[in-house]
Design an enzyme around this catalytic site. Structure first.
Site, PDB file in Angstrom:
ATOM      1  N   ASP A  32       0.844  -1.193   0.000  1.00  0.00           N
ATOM      2  CA  ASP A  32       0.000   0.000   0.000  1.00  0.00           C
ATOM      3  C   ASP A  32       0.885   1.251   0.000  1.00  0.00           C
ATOM      4  O   ASP A  32       1.642   1.488   0.944  1.00  0.00           O
ATOM      5  CB  ASP A  32      -0.894  -0.004   1.248  1.00  0.00           C
ATOM      6  N   ASP A  33       0.809   2.029  -1.077  1.00  0.00           N
ATOM      7  CA  ASP A  33       1.576   3.277  -1.220  1.00  0.00           C
ATOM      8  C   ASP A  33       3.078   3.045  -1.360  1.00  0.00           C
ATOM      9  O   ASP A  33       3.876   3.935  -1.043  1.00  0.00           O
ATOM     10  CB  ASP A  33       1.335   4.220  -0.034  1.00  0.00           C
ATOM     11  N   CYS A  71      -6.016   4.404  -3.473  1.00  0.00           N
ATOM     12  CA  CYS A  71      -6.204   3.048  -2.934  1.00  0.00           C
ATOM     13  C   CYS A  71      -7.405   2.267  -3.466  1.00  0.00           C
ATOM     14  O   CYS A  71      -7.248   1.246  -4.129  1.00  0.00           O
ATOM     15  CB  CYS A  71      -6.302   3.122  -1.410  1.00  0.00           C
ATOM     16  N   ARG A  75      -7.587  -1.095  -6.249  1.00  0.00           N
ATOM     17  CA  ARG A  75      -7.928  -2.446  -5.804  1.00  0.00           C
ATOM     18  C   ARG A  75      -9.129  -2.988  -6.567  1.00  0.00           C
ATOM     19  O   ARG A  75      -9.205  -4.193  -6.878  1.00  0.00           O
ATOM     20  CB  ARG A  75      -8.200  -2.430  -4.299  1.00  0.00           C
ATOM     21  N   LYS A 124      -5.463  -5.161   4.018  1.00  0.00           N
ATOM     22  CA  LYS A 124      -6.319  -4.002   3.753  1.00  0.00           C
ATOM     23  C   LYS A 124      -7.282  -4.308   2.604  1.00  0.00           C
ATOM     24  O   LYS A 124      -6.858  -4.586   1.490  1.00  0.00           O
ATOM     25  CB  LYS A 124      -5.454  -2.797   3.407  1.00  0.00           C
ATOM     26  N   HIS A 126     -10.638  -2.315   1.686  1.00  0.00           N
ATOM     27  CA  HIS A 126     -10.932  -0.980   1.154  1.00  0.00           C
ATOM     28  C   HIS A 126     -11.843  -0.965  -0.075  1.00  0.00           C
ATOM     29  O   HIS A 126     -11.734  -0.100  -0.942  1.00  0.00           O
ATOM     30  CB  HIS A 126      -9.632  -0.217   0.853  1.00  0.00           C
ATOM     31  N   SER A 149      -8.018   2.079   5.147  1.00  0.00           N
ATOM     32  CA  SER A 149      -6.670   2.562   5.440  1.00  0.00           C
ATOM     33  C   SER A 149      -6.445   2.702   6.940  1.00  0.00           C
ATOM     34  O   SER A 149      -7.376   2.969   7.706  1.00  0.00           O
ATOM     35  CB  SER A 149      -6.432   3.913   4.750  1.00  0.00           C
ATOM     36  N   HIS A 203       1.578   2.552   3.863  1.00  0.00           N
ATOM     37  CA  HIS A 203       0.644   3.661   4.089  1.00  0.00           C
ATOM     38  C   HIS A 203       0.888   4.227   5.494  1.00  0.00           C
ATOM     39  O   HIS A 203       1.182   3.482   6.429  1.00  0.00           O
ATOM     40  CB  HIS A 203      -0.786   3.136   3.967  1.00  0.00           C
ATOM     41  N   ASP A 255      -0.399  -0.698  -4.893  1.00  0.00           N
ATOM     42  CA  ASP A 255      -1.648  -0.146  -5.427  1.00  0.00           C
ATOM     43  C   ASP A 255      -1.459   1.176  -6.166  1.00  0.00           C
ATOM     44  O   ASP A 255      -2.147   1.464  -7.129  1.00  0.00           O
ATOM     45  CB  ASP A 255      -2.688   0.006  -4.320  1.00  0.00           C
ATOM     46  N   ASN A 256      -0.537   2.012  -5.703  1.00  0.00           N
ATOM     47  CA  ASN A 256      -0.306   3.320  -6.326  1.00  0.00           C
ATOM     48  C   ASN A 256       1.035   3.845  -5.848  1.00  0.00           C
ATOM     49  O   ASN A 256       1.742   3.182  -5.081  1.00  0.00           O
ATOM     50  CB  ASN A 256      -1.436   4.305  -5.984  1.00  0.00           C
ATOM     51  N   LYS A 271       1.499   9.726  -5.238  1.00  0.00           N
ATOM     52  CA  LYS A 271       0.136   9.272  -4.996  1.00  0.00           C
ATOM     53  C   LYS A 271      -0.851  10.421  -5.192  1.00  0.00           C
ATOM     54  O   LYS A 271      -0.603  11.559  -4.799  1.00  0.00           O
ATOM     55  CB  LYS A 271       0.029   8.750  -3.561  1.00  0.00           C
TER      56      LYS A 271
END
Length: 454
Positions: A32-33, A71, A75, A124, A126, A149, A203, A255-256, A271
């Site tokens: 994540d991130d 996010c 996904r 996660k 989300h 998150s 994240h 994810d990003n 992001k």
């Protein structure tokens, strides 16, 4: 009679494939991130030996993109193969949202569960927090993790559909996620399995266990990445110890792009922005005996491609709705070096901002403020750029030099393809695109923020 037998064989070929008693297992590890430049194998000074080993024994992609720079939408596209603007998740979902991934969408877990797979989501989620949107209602047998998150409140850890901890003890979270993953893999002998392992970190807020905290020369972010790398190593050790490794596809990505810390490498943006730093991701595919070792691919591919590729590989039924992704297994194996495809569209919320077509990246609109900065006095608006900006990512990966004037034919072709594609999206997405195109803007330099004419 011979002709009839041949036709019957053709007609039943998909069924014969589906009857394979040993379809491959699938593990998707999703950070994540994490930035494109956060892994050692992608040029970082951070130590990631287990992920580096995964790349050395598999295929590493250098032009793999997310369908969105934040996010929830990213996904949604990963698990459906469809643009997030088609499936009801164009933006980040909050902890009190009552919506989620549209009920009529099939997830990769739905497809594999129907194929006879054991399925588990750890980490996660989300994609909706109310009961009807949780992983256990979207094809997963079990769930363990934070449903959104880790900076959102209330801070809750769930097992299946029950809250088991509040607030979440973040410093032990990666350890506990990994323990759950190892347990699932140990219990899955004799049955094909799908483990979707979307980590909570890096994240913010960042946290690491005692074993890793303070150990990295790159601060808490480095500690967190080191612990994630350790987690990857534990998953791989378990696959080997259980004998599942020889028939398991492992995918690693994020994810990003990175948020306030972390590195996008030499890419522009972070992001929340559709510059490459917000959407280009590390992506590694590993499957011994099926995928070549140490292959590096610069082919353009997308998170949209994961569901169609995995579903076909596993002999699952194709999704009922048309997907936007492609089966890119030939890119994994190296039998082809590129695939022909329509431009990949980059949305932010409902708004079409960019498209990627081979070496070319065309920017057509952007917000009137930088990502995660206060909105201007006139309010947040997505505005058409005074002139489209074209970047040759083969020569200019950090999108520094607009070459639209040198290649007007490319701009014209891409604009036509983008307009045609937009006719296939839901009414609200098309409407917002029309509003963007008809709002008057002031002249600005290439790369600048646009301004509306009130």
């Amino acid at each position: 009679m011979r002709r009839r037998t041949f036709l019957q064989t053709l007609a039943t070929a998909p069924l014969l494939r589906a009857a394979d008693p040993h379809p491959p297992n699938v593990v998707i590890i999703y950070a994540d991130d994490m930035g494109y430049g956060d892994l050692h194998v992608y040029g970082s000074d951070l130590s990631t030996p287990n992920i580096d080993k995964l790349a050395a024994e598999g295929v590493r992609f250098t032009n793999w993109t997310s369908a969105n720079p934040v996010c929830s939408p990213s996904r949604a596209s990963l698990l459906t193969g469809r643009y997030p603007t088609r499936v009801g998740v164009p933006r980040v979902l909050s902890a009190d949202d009552k919506t989620g991934l549209n009920h009529d969408e099939q997830t990769l877990a739905d497809l594999l569960k129907a194929r006879g797979y054991r399925t588990q989501c750890i980490g996660k989620w989300h994609l909706g927090v109310t009961q009807e949107y949780l992983p256990t209602k979207r094809g997963f047998d079990h769930y363990f993790g934070i449903p959104y998150s880790n900076d959102m409140v209330p801070s809750v850890l769930m097992r299946d559909e029950q809250i088991i901890e509040q607030p979440v003890k973040l410093n032990t979270l990666t350890q506990r996620y990994t323990d759950e993953a190892v347990q699932f893999l140990n219990q899955s002998k004799g049955s094909p399995f799908f483990l979707y392992f979307p980590h909570t970190f890096p994240h913010i807020p960042l946290a690491a266990s005692t074993r890793f905290k303070g150990k990295s020369p790159h601060g808490i972010y480095g500690d967190v990445v080191s612990e994630l790398d350790w987690s990857v190593g534990e998953v791989m050790k378990t696959l080997h110890s259980t004998g599942a490794a020889d028939n398991t596809l492992v995918l690693f990505s994020s994810d990003n792009g990175p948020w306030y810390q972390g590195s996008p490498g030499k890419l522009r943006g972070r992001k929340g922005e559709t510059w490459e730093g917000g959407v280009r991701e590390p992506f590694i595919a590993w499957m011994p005996g099926r995928l070549p070792k140490g292959r590096v691919s610069n082919a353009v591919a997308s998170m949209l491609d994961v569901t169609p590729t995995v579903a076909k590989l596993c002999g699952a039924a194709a999704p009922a709705k048309p997907v936007d992704g492609l089966d890119v297994w030939p890119l994994f194996t190296g039998t082809v070096n590129r695939v022909d495809r329509d431009p990949l569209l980059y949305f932010d919320d409902n708004h079409l901002q960019c498209a990627r077509w081979g070496q070319w990246k065309l920017h057509v609109s952007r917000y009137n403020r930088r990502g995660y900065s206060p909105p201007p006095k006139e309010g947040l608006k997505n505005l058409l750029l005074p002139s489209p900006e074209l970047y040759d990512l083969d020569k200019d990966p950090d999108e520094s030099y607009d070459v639209a004037d040198l290649h007007p034919e490319v701009v014209s072709q891409m604009m036509a393809k983008m307009d045609a594609a937009m006719t296939t999206f839901p009414d609200n997405i098309r409407k917002d695109w029309e509003v963007t195109k008809t709002t008057k803007v002031s002249p600005t330099a290439a790369g600048a923020l646009p301004h509306s004419i009130d």
